[in-house]
Design a protein around this motif. Structure first.
Motif, PDB file in Angstrom:
ATOM      1  N   GLN A 124       0.819  -1.215   0.000  1.00 23.01           N
ATOM      2  CA  GLN A 124       0.000   0.000   0.000  1.00 23.01           C
ATOM      3  C   GLN A 124       0.853   1.265   0.000  1.00 23.01           C
ATOM      4  N   ARG A 125       2.078   1.170   0.524  1.00 25.37           N
ATOM      5  CA  ARG A 125       2.932   2.348   0.616  1.00 25.37           C
ATOM      6  C   ARG A 125       4.022   2.339  -0.458  1.00 25.37           C
ATOM      7  N   THR A 126       3.755   1.616  -1.553  1.00 27.11           N
ATOM      8  CA  THR A 126       4.774   1.493  -2.593  1.00 27.11           C
ATOM      9  C   THR A 126       5.229   2.856  -3.107  1.00 27.11           C
ATOM     10  N   ARG A 127       4.256   3.717  -3.420  1.00 31.09           N
ATOM     11  CA  ARG A 127       4.628   5.032  -3.968  1.00 31.09           C
ATOM     12  C   ARG A 127       5.343   5.880  -2.918  1.00 31.09           C
ATOM     13  N   GLU A 128       4.912   5.768  -1.697  1.00 37.42           N
ATOM     14  CA  GLU A 128       5.563   6.516  -0.618  1.00 37.42           C
ATOM     15  C   GLU A 128       7.013   6.082  -0.469  1.00 37.42           C
ATOM     16  N   ILE A 129       7.249   4.763  -0.498  1.00 36.63           N
ATOM     17  CA  ILE A 129       8.613   4.253  -0.374  1.00 36.63           C
ATOM     18  C   ILE A 129       9.445   4.672  -1.582  1.00 36.63           C
ATOM     19  N   ALA A 130       8.808   4.628  -2.762  1.00 36.77           N
ATOM     20  CA  ALA A 130       9.521   5.032  -3.969  1.00 36.77           C
ATOM     21  C   ALA A 130       9.933   6.499  -3.893  1.00 36.77           C
ATOM     22  N   LEU A 131       9.066   7.326  -3.356  1.00 33.98           N
ATOM     23  CA  LEU A 131       9.392   8.744  -3.216  1.00 33.98           C
ATOM     24  C   LEU A 131      10.573   8.936  -2.267  1.00 33.98           C
ATOM     25  N   LEU A 132      10.571   8.190  -1.173  1.00 35.10           N
ATOM     26  CA  LEU A 132      11.700   8.261  -0.241  1.00 35.10           C
ATOM     27  C   LEU A 132      12.998   7.849  -0.936  1.00 35.10           C
TER      28      LEU A 132
ATOM     29  N   ILE B  34      12.454  -2.360  -4.351  1.00 36.77           N
ATOM     30  CA  ILE B  34      11.606  -1.673  -5.323  1.00 36.77           C
ATOM     31  C   ILE B  34      12.388  -0.526  -5.977  1.00 36.77           C
ATOM     32  N   ALA B  35      12.421  -0.539  -7.315  1.00 38.63           N
ATOM     33  CA  ALA B  35      13.092   0.552  -8.044  1.00 38.63           C
ATOM     34  C   ALA B  35      12.204   1.789  -8.017  1.00 38.63           C
ATOM     35  N   PRO B  36      12.743   2.977  -7.731  1.00 36.80           N
ATOM     36  CA  PRO B  36      11.915   4.180  -7.597  1.00 36.80           C
ATOM     37  C   PRO B  36      11.052   4.468  -8.815  1.00 36.80           C
ATOM     38  N   VAL B  37      11.601   4.380 -10.015  1.00 40.18           N
ATOM     39  CA  VAL B  37      10.837   4.718 -11.216  1.00 40.18           C
ATOM     40  C   VAL B  37       9.698   3.738 -11.437  1.00 40.18           C
ATOM     41  N   GLU B  38       9.984   2.432 -11.254  1.00 40.50           N
ATOM     42  CA  GLU B  38       8.942   1.423 -11.433  1.00 40.50           C
ATOM     43  C   GLU B  38       7.858   1.562 -10.373  1.00 40.50           C
ATOM     44  N   ALA B  39       8.256   1.834  -9.147  1.00 38.83           N
ATOM     45  CA  ALA B  39       7.289   1.894  -8.052  1.00 38.83           C
ATOM     46  C   ALA B  39       6.364   3.078  -8.192  1.00 38.83           C
ATOM     47  N   LEU B  40       6.852   4.195  -8.738  1.00 44.91           N
ATOM     48  CA  LEU B  40       6.012   5.382  -8.858  1.00 44.91           C
ATOM     49  C   LEU B  40       4.860   5.164  -9.809  1.00 44.91           C
ATOM     50  N   SER B  41       5.007   4.199 -10.718  1.00 41.92           N
ATOM     51  CA  SER B  41       3.927   3.940 -11.667  1.00 41.92           C
ATOM     52  C   SER B  41       3.202   2.640 -11.389  1.00 41.92           C
ATOM     53  N   ALA B  42       3.583   1.973 -10.334  1.00 42.04           N
ATOM     54  CA  ALA B  42       2.992   0.666 -10.034  1.00 42.04           C
ATOM     55  C   ALA B  42       1.962   0.786  -8.943  1.00 42.04           C
ATOM     56  N   VAL B  43       0.966  -0.086  -9.004  1.00 43.44           N
ATOM     57  CA  VAL B  43      -0.055  -0.148  -7.961  1.00 43.44           C
ATOM     58  C   VAL B  43       0.205  -1.345  -7.058  1.00 43.44           C
ATOM     59  N   ASP B  44       0.428  -2.495  -7.645  1.00 44.99           N
ATOM     60  CA  ASP B  44       0.719  -3.702  -6.853  1.00 44.99           C
ATOM     61  C   ASP B  44       1.563  -4.617  -7.703  1.00 44.99           C
ATOM     62  N   GLN B  45       2.596  -5.135  -7.159  1.00 43.95           N
ATOM     63  CA  GLN B  45       3.504  -6.005  -7.879  1.00 43.95           C
ATOM     64  C   GLN B  45       3.227  -7.453  -7.518  1.00 43.95           C
ATOM     65  N   PRO B  46       2.615  -8.224  -8.443  1.00 47.41           N
ATOM     66  CA  PRO B  46       2.380  -9.633  -8.144  1.00 47.41           C
ATOM     67  C   PRO B  46       3.688 -10.404  -8.121  1.00 47.41           C
ATOM     68  N   ALA B  47       3.647 -11.542  -7.456  1.00 56.39           N
ATOM     69  CA  ALA B  47       4.847 -12.379  -7.398  1.00 56.39           C
ATOM     70  C   ALA B  47       5.226 -12.841  -8.779  1.00 56.39           C
ATOM     71  N   THR B  48       6.491 -12.837  -9.085  1.00 56.92           N
ATOM     72  CA  THR B  48       6.949 -13.254 -10.403  1.00 56.92           C
ATOM     73  C   THR B  48       6.831 -14.757 -10.531  1.00 56.92           C
ATOM     74  N   PRO B  49       6.573 -15.269 -11.782  1.00 55.42           N
ATOM     75  CA  PRO B  49       6.465 -16.717 -11.964  1.00 55.42           C
ATOM     76  C   PRO B  49       7.712 -17.457 -11.495  1.00 55.42           C
ATOM     77  N   ARG B  50       8.884 -16.839 -11.702  1.00 54.42           N
ATOM     78  CA  ARG B  50      10.120 -17.506 -11.310  1.00 54.42           C
ATOM     79  C   ARG B  50      10.170 -17.737  -9.809  1.00 54.42           C
ATOM     80  N   SER B  51       9.755 -16.699  -9.045  1.00 49.14           N
ATOM     81  CA  SER B  51       9.810 -16.837  -7.591  1.00 49.14           C
ATOM     82  C   SER B  51       8.863 -17.907  -7.104  1.00 49.14           C
ATOM     83  N   LEU B  52       7.676 -18.007  -7.738  1.00 46.33           N
ATOM     84  CA  LEU B  52       6.736 -19.046  -7.331  1.00 46.33           C
ATOM     85  C   LEU B  52       7.233 -20.428  -7.717  1.00 46.33           C
ATOM     86  N   VAL B  53       7.866 -20.531  -8.890  1.00 50.54           N
ATOM     87  CA  VAL B  53       8.424 -21.817  -9.307  1.00 50.54           C
ATOM     88  C   VAL B  53       9.524 -22.248  -8.337  1.00 50.54           C
TER      89      VAL B  53
END
Length: 851
Positions: free
Chosen positions: A299-307, A395-414
């Motif tokens: 929920q605080r992705t954008r806030e963390i990205a701003l920091l 979380i990369a700042p540029v990606e996080a500023l435009s992201a709402v929620d990052q689902p788990a990547t298929p690789r990590s689940l595998v």
């Protein structure tokens, strides 16, 4: 970053409340357990120390310097007599010697039952001291006087109250035979921990106590008092030199230290047992904490990205989240510690209600208990938040500023699924290997295998959630339409979150199911063990530990309606350093009370020094008809018996069966352990009253039918099982909090989505139903996984019991399993009440405009 952490903590009070509750409950259990064990240990030590106040040296059979070592059983060749007392009294520094006689004495209460617990029914002598005004120093008089004649007795205040007798009244009591009636002449106080913890105390004059509890002219213990400043160890050495062979002396300080060690050991075992369940509760709480911080960070992705964009390093982001977690853990642990004080008081009440009768004493709050609770709470919270904090830092700042929620990547689940599959396979392999064990040597492997299997299933839970939710969704889709479909998709949207929430409930139900299956199976095994060889209608035993007088069997055999009254008495022996039991009985009548199958020889030949042996013992010792069996009895005497019969292994009998005339010379006192009674045809129903009346309504006597024996064994198992339910219930409560927390966070994340659903026509009732169904899916997924895993672990681990418990056979109590699943369903419905109401009350336009 510290200010940021504080702001975040205060900004999300409602969201963190459930997490704080999980930490609070776990630490409350820890602190309550520590405070409880410290308080009980202190109460026992205080009582023991008070009872040893005037003890400089204690003399007992088998004490230090005696053949049994400290506290061990002795093999005295002499005796403690008045002459011994006089010799010790003449030692310089000795001011007083109190000769004692102790034994088990059962006092009848108002209803004719024992007034004290079996292990604490004390009988002793009252020793007047002329230097103390003719009163006993050990048992101070509260009213009346001490017993001075054979027909008089004194009781402690609690026992007198239970017996409902006043001074001058008649007290009914028993030692090892018929009821004795005596006149109550005194009420005394006592610091004996056994009496204070639910026992009873009866005092006689010394000659009467020796006659009833020991031997004429002999004592069982001497308590030596000394002048102040006397070196107790040196005095103990002098006293030891004046004792007959087989007796030892121990200083009061050494005795107090020894008693303190015993108390510490006993309270430590209680403490460790409760701490195990506290650890389970905290382990379940880890899932809740990690889930909460994962959602908060999302929920605080954008806030963390701003920091991060304005210069905050990854380390600072991690530190901020961990500080937030630490502060949360500290506050929750502090509140949990206070709540733990109430748990400590509650544990005492619960154990007292089960008959523990713990001594009274103040609540002891050691600094270590407070510090341990705080440390554990903070550590668990910080560790649980560590992985979410690292995720936030990546979380990369540029990606996080435009992201709402990052689902788990298929690789990590595998990767996770592969790791989970490997761990689960290892755990299952260990548990299958455990099924080959035939002794308790597999216990360590079973515990390790259970832990590994449970860990593997937790890791695999996201993968397992998909087919379960899909299958469950097919049912809900048909019954509830759109709400069911939306609930299914919401549950599948983030399988990690669904799995973490369900895993918390799964852990509790795995343990509850496993304990239930093993306990019920053991209960049925005890039933079969107790009834498969016993054909007697009733078993008559003593409620004390002294056994029954041989007169009991003779009296019962003469009663109308009794076909046979067969006594059983027991002694032990060794043959080639292998211990075994020798059971003495009426060989001619034993077949009437037990299903005895003779394989070889004849029981009629069992007489004198001839014996019968079980086929199992005969196989172990390579015995056959005519073999000689060398025997070294526990009284030190040796002999040789001749085998004249072999019978099938029988649970009523021991390895070896002989006649009373063979066993009696090796017993300190000829007593029967039990008497088995067979009723005449049609007389079984009225026989219990006949037995009790014929024995004078003796409080010492227990008359149990086969059904009573089954209920007694089942009652003990049920008591333990319900205690397990209560202790594991804490973990289940924390799991329920986790479900509520997850749903509340899920509703917050889907605020805009819920607004859109309301805008296109979904009614408030439909929103509530959607949230409820999602909750039920999560709860049922955890329940099904927990029940299935619990049954598997009980099946594989149960094999270890079969060597020492041959009648054990696994039984799945489907009725209780069904109740567990229904309770899980109820948990899902109740956990969704608040989140569903919150979702239904969302303003449609404000929700659509939410960021």
């Amino acid at each position: 970053m510290l200010r940021t952490a504080l702001r975040n903590l205060l900004a999300h009070k409602a969201r963190l409340l459930m997490t704080a509750l999980a930490v609070l409950l776990g630490t409350a259990f820890v602190s309550g357990t520590l405070v409880f064990s410290d308080s009980v240990g202190s109460a026992f030590r205080n009582k023991t120390a008070k009872s040893l106040d005037d003890v400089a040296v204690s003399v007992t059979e088998g004490g230090p310097g005696g053949p049994g070592g400290s506290g061990g059983p002795g093999n005295a060749s002499g005796a403690l007599t008045t002459r011994t007392v006089d010799k010790i009294r003449a030692i310089p520094g000795v001011t007083h010697v109190r000769p004692s006689v102790h034994g088990t004495t059962t006092v009848a209460d108002k209803d004719g039952n024992p007034a004290g617990r079996e292990w604490g029914s004390e009988g002793a002598n009252y020793v007047p001291d002329k230097d103390n005004g003719g009163k006993d120093r050990r048992y101070p008089l509260r009213s009346g006087r001490g017993p001075a004649a054979g027909d008089e007795v004194a009781l402690d205040a609690r026992t007198a109250d239970k017996a409902g007798v006043k001074l001058g009244g008649t007290v009914r009591l028993a030692i090892d035979g018929p009821v004795i009636t005596k006149k109550l002449v005194g009420i005394v106080g006592t610091d004996d921990p056994r009496v204070e913890s639910g026992g009873s105390l009866a005092l006689f004059d010394t000659p009467t106590a020796q006659k009833l509890l020991g031997k004429k002219g002999e004592f069982t213990e001497l308590v030596v008092s000394a002048t102040p400043g006397t070196d107790q160890d040196a005095l103990a050495a002098k006293v030891r030199s004046a004792l007959p062979k087989g007796f030892g002396a121990q200083s009061g300080k050494a005795l107090a230290a020894e008693q303190s060690k015993i108390i510490d050991k006993e309270t430590k075992s209680i403490r460790n047992t409760f701490l195990v369940f506290a650890g389970i509760a905290l382990f379940v709480g880890v899932f809740i904490i990690a889930n909460t911080f994962t959602m908060l960070i999302a929920q605080r992705t954008r806030e963390i990205a701003l920091l991060r964009a304005v210069g905050a390093s990854r380390r600072q982001v991690v530190r901020s989240v961990l500080i937030e977690a630490g502060l949360l853990g500290l506050v929750a642990s502090a509140v949990g510690f206070v709540l733990g004080l109430g748990i400590a008081v509650g544990l005492r009440s619960v154990l007292d209600s089960t008959g523990a009768s713990l001594p009274e004493g103040p609540l002891v709050i050691e600094p270590t208990a407070a510090l341990s609770a705080l440390a554990v709470g903070v550590l668990v919270t910080v560790l649980a938040a560590w992985l979410p904090s690292r995720k936030a830092a990546r979380i990369a700042p540029v990606e996080a500023l435009s992201a709402v929620d990052q689902p788990a990547t298929p690789r990590s689940l595998v990767l996770r699924n592969s790791l989970g599959g490997a761990i689960t396979a290892l755990g299952v392999a260990i548990m299958l290997y455990v099924t080959t064990f035939r002794d308790s040597g597999g216990l360590t492997a079973a515990m390790a295998g259970s832990a590994i299997t449970l860990t593997g299933v937790i890791v695999l839970a996201p993968l397992l959630s998909r087919p379960f939710v899909a299958l469950f969704g097919k049912v809900t889709d048909r019954l509830t339409g759109v709400s069911g479909m939306l609930a299914r998709r919401n549950a599948l949207r983030n399988p990690r979150r669904t799995a973490a929430t369900a895993s918390a409930l799964m852990i509790g139900l795995t343990l509850i199911t496993g304990f239930t299956v093993v306990a019920i199976s053991a209960d049925r095994g005890v039933d079969r063990m107790g009834s498969q060889d016993l054909t007697a209608d009733y078993k008559v035993t003593s409620s004390g530990f002294g056994g029954l007088s041989p007169d009991v069997a003779r009296t019962l055999a003469e009663q109308p309606g009794v076909d046979a009254a067969v006594p059983l008495r027991m002694t032990g022996f060794q043959s080639d350093n292998t211990p075994a039991g020798l059971r003495a009985t009426d060989v001619a009548s034993i077949g009437k009370v037990t299903d005895l199958k003779v394989r070889e020889g004849s029981l009629a030949a069992v007489r004198g020094k001839s014996v019968a042996v079980s086929d199992e013992y005969a196989k172990q010792r390579s015995l056959r008809i005519g073999s000689s069996l060398p025997m070294e009895f526990y009284d030190g005497k040796k002999g040789t018996a001749r085998v004249v019969a072999v019978y099938a292994k029988n649970d009523v009998l021991s390895d070896v069966m002989g006649t009373p005339s063979f066993v009696n010379p090796h017993l300190d006192k000829v007593l029967d352990q039990e008497v088995l009674v067979k009723a005449a045809p049609g007389k079984a129903g009225e026989l219990p009253d006949t037995i009790r009346k014929s024995l004078g309504a003796n409080p010492l006597i227990k008359v149990q039918s086969q059904d009573d024996l089954r209920r007694e064994s089942a009652g003990n198992i049920d008591d333990v099982l319900f205690l397990m339910y209560g202790l594991l219930g804490m973990a289940v409560v924390i799991a329920v909090i986790g479900v509520v927390n997850t749903l509340a966070m899920s509703v917050f994340e889907r605020t805009r989505e819920i607004g859109m659903l309301r805008a296109i026509g979904l009614a408030r009732s439909g929103v509530k139903q959607m949230v409820r169904l999602e909750s039920v899916m999560i709860a049922m997924f955890g329940a099904v996984l927990g029940v299935g895993l619990g049954i598997f672990l009980a099946w594989s681990g149960g094999h270890i019991l079969r060597s020492s418990f041959p009648t054990y056979e696994m039984i799945v109590p489907w009725g209780r399993i069904g109740i567990f699943l229904l309770l899980a369903l109820a948990v899902g419905v109740l956990a969704a009440v608040w989140p569903a109401r919150r979702a239904a009350k969302l303003n449609m336009l404000e929700s659509i405009g939410a960021q």
